[in-house]
Design an enzyme around this catalytic site. Sequence first.
Site, PDB file in Angstrom:
ATOM      1  N   ALA C 243       0.827  -1.211   0.000  1.00 26.63           N
ATOM      2  CA  ALA C 243       0.000   0.000   0.000  1.00 26.63           C
ATOM      3  C   ALA C 243       0.861   1.262   0.000  1.00 26.63           C
ATOM      4  CB  ALA C 243      -0.925  -0.020   1.212  1.00 26.63           C
ATOM      5  N   HIS C 244       0.192   2.384  -0.014  1.00 29.57           N
ATOM      6  CA  HIS C 244       0.907   3.659  -0.139  1.00 29.57           C
ATOM      7  C   HIS C 244       1.795   3.970   1.064  1.00 29.57           C
ATOM      8  CE1 HIS C 244      -3.075   5.878   1.170  1.00 29.57           C
ATOM      9  NE2 HIS C 244      -2.785   4.893   1.964  1.00 29.57           N
TER      10      HIS C 244
END
EC number: 2.3.1.191
Lengths: 345, 345, 345
Positions: C243-244
């Site tokens: 994920a980010h």
Amino acid sequence: MTQDSPTLSLAEIAAHLGARLQGDGERRVRGLATLRDAGPEQVSFLANRAYLKDLPGTRAAAVLLHPSHAGECPCDCLTLDNPYLGYAELSRLFDPLAGRETVGVHPSAVVGEGVTLGEGVAIGPQAVVEAGVVLGDHVVIGPGCVVGADTWIGAGTRLHANVTVYHGVVVGERGILHSGCVIGADGFGFAHDGGGWHKIAQLGGVVLGDDVEVGSCSSIDRGALGDTVIGNDVKIDSQVQIAHNVQVGDHSALAGCVGIAGSTRVGRHCMLGGGVGLSGHLTICDGVQVTGMSLVTNSIHQPGVYSSGTGAMDNAQWRRNAVRFKQLDEIARRLSRLEKAGRGG
Amino acid sequence: MTQDSPTLSLAEIAAHLGARLQGDGERRVRGLATLRDAGPEQVSFLANRAYLKDLPGTRAAAVLLHPSHAGECPCDCLTLDNPYLGYAELSRLFDPLAGRETVGVHPSAVVGEGVTLGEGVAIGPQAVVEAGVVLGDHVVIGPGCVVGADTWIGAGTRLHANVTVYHGVVVGERGILHSGCVIGADGFGFAHDGGGWHKIAQLGGVVLGDDVEVGSCSSIDRGALGDTVIGNDVKIDSQVQIAHNVQVGDHSALAGCVGIAGSTRVGRHCMLGGGVGLSGHLTICDGVQVTGMSLVTNSIHQPGVYSSGTGAMDNAQWRRNAVRFKQLDEIARRLSRLEKAGRGG
Amino acid sequence: MTQDSPTLSLAEIAAHLGARLQGDGERRVRGLATLRDAGPEQVSFLANRAYLKDLPGTRAAAVLLHPSHAGECPCDCLTLDNPYLGYAELSRLFDPLAGRETVGVHPSAVVGEGVTLGEGVAIGPQAVVEAGVVLGDHVVIGPGCVVGADTWIGAGTRLHANVTVYHGVVVGERGILHSGCVIGADGFGFAHDGGGWHKIAQLGGVVLGDDVEVGSCSSIDRGALGDTVIGNDVKIDSQVQIAHNVQVGDHSALAGCVGIAGSTRVGRHCMLGGGVGLSGHLTICDGVQVTGMSLVTNSIHQPGVYSSGTGAMDNAQWRRNAVRFKQLDEIARRLSRLEKAGRGG
């Protein structure tokens, strides 16, 4: 990347966000950064108390924050009741991609017969749009995408590169489909004849509501007879699988690696954590949250937070406990016997 | 989507399914729907007692069902011993896609040297078929697919859009590969030199048997030395990972998000529920079922149903229990001490 | 596949690996196989005691092994302190793909304005390389890949077919990206206004270090403000989600189906087993191993091996134990009461 964001004045930002400015409205900024990283040409924000410690030392031109923190701000500030929401608006103002799309059909794209294109549609290189597709105004079809026959895509929706949408799918307005996601592949349906499998043709479709976002490499399968239906404003992360005939209610959010088995109905305003699995044919009511990697095998009829599993621990300790888990029913029975013996004595 | 299904008479359907018709053989229908949704031009089916309640009110032209329910059917009926299997056959009769493929190589496709094409092959727009590939009769290569050098694809197999098959892979006959799946990428093999990783070239291939279906965005990796082997009639759902040198026996079915680690051998007629994980180097015998999201870390030598994990529960309750799980070995020891004390007293 | 590997003499192999040859240096071999499968024109290896039983019967031309096993080898041998590492080197020598790439831009590829191509770059059919991209020497862009604007890809990196890299991403040198993987899609960020979701534009990028491998159909999302950062020599298997704003330290390895939530930092030399999930905003120190399908919800500050979950068992037994898990806190309390009663009595 050259982040060639536009420059904006603080007064323009305040007007756009409906925020109250304390400071110099003429001051221009050209980007957005965290309190810690922001430089004197950037604006920052405080939306989480955990970062309050970074406020006094920030070098930002201005900080977006709740009015109650304005007194602690060492620079110009923009106050707003929901600064996180303000940050979301601001991030989109500074998006270097916004509105940068070249309109028109790239000469290498292949567009089938009877395709209807709205105004300002962009179809990228190597894309394929099959016969009978309808694309609303300002739809963007990225490079390498394939849109199957008779699919309908609503105004303002963007397919990033290498998205696949099968035939007969409906995608609402203002959607965002990320690369590698696949909408409308066959659901997993087979009948068994005692020896092997017979395919059940998946004759239904997929309907995505408006404002739906689907992450990279996620799958939403088409229905067996009726449709798989994703409501409005549903947000789906990467690596998610949604099986045939699932329904997801409006405003729900599904984090990465979630899997939902066939015909399950998820309510509105639900939040499924990363890696959550829902068995098939369940009903999950509105307002349910399920924490990461939980398995749900029964319907849920009360809003609330649900979990399964065991927390991670040292492997040696875990091995001992996992062995005991296999004896757990026996342990409980032994305890009951002791209790009875105690009462009996 | 305009579901331009053919119309069929009930007599034609009965003959195709080997069903016994009670009613008007001349009556024509143009589609298939659930008991609840079917209209007077559609046929329906009853294959699960849970839907028996919908039978009396159905508006279907005819219903496919078991002879024992014929008496309760309010309309014409087609009786069959396995109505679910009949539904599968019927669904394929009404598949609007069946046989709709345009034969030939689209001008935008790129076909390498020495490619062998069977009769009636279709290669879609923007597809790439590399040198030395052999495509059997009536193979369909969808838009945007890439088929690597020297790969062999058997007669009647269909690759939907944006499928990737690496070099030197063998795909059997009548297979279906859904969009975004990747067959033959490198297995995950590295040697460690104490400081970092050295890649092990993956020199084996992948062999898929006949009648294999692979769901969207699934990965089947090539072998390190020998091949990764998927048997005949194996059905693989979306988002599945099959690592290098895995073997899956004939007629097994793997639901969404399953992961199988390297060199594990799964028997014939196995069924793995959604999100199941199998560790590497295991042997799972024929006829094993594993329920959703279970982790299997040891070989299984007896057919049967296997599970792991804990059911979902209210989060507050779960937190208390999960803490106790970490004390479980200690709890069991304390119980033993109490039992001994009791016996001693 | 015709495995047209080069033939090599044992002396050449010994020199390449730095191994000591006992046997005929002139002897030529044309491939690599397991001890059990190798024929007289192939070389094999022994790197794991479990296969020692196959050594006496091997038909290989020569075997790569540790000096301590040379006495048991029935044929020529190549001795080395780390034979598994030697096998890795050897596998790459025999890789039929190595150096087979056609250099140049395929006429069907679409290359944008201002793209910088190093020496010996290969861009395959139907690929799209957008404006401002920089490709280092000997970069290979496979068929159907899309590389977004202003992305930078280091020398010697190879993108297999149908990879998608978004705009403004940095990929280091000698990387390998497998088909279907997506680098740089938007992170999953939304602000809630009480009724629905507002997208947070993901303004950061992704930086992959040197010698990074990413498996098929894996996702690495771009950062919200700063970048998502993958260190040097990090190996990522298939179906992984990152994920980010995640950071993964050098030399770490992530097996298939791993999911890492936003902003979590994984140290150097970590190994995450298949299906492991890490919650967001955690810190995992260097040298941590997590076993398959464990969920980690708290930071880990000590190197070691960590686990969660329960082992798989017979379903009937599991049902009983899983019910007891829901009573576990109550069971522990009852046990404490009994203990007190015992001490009190």
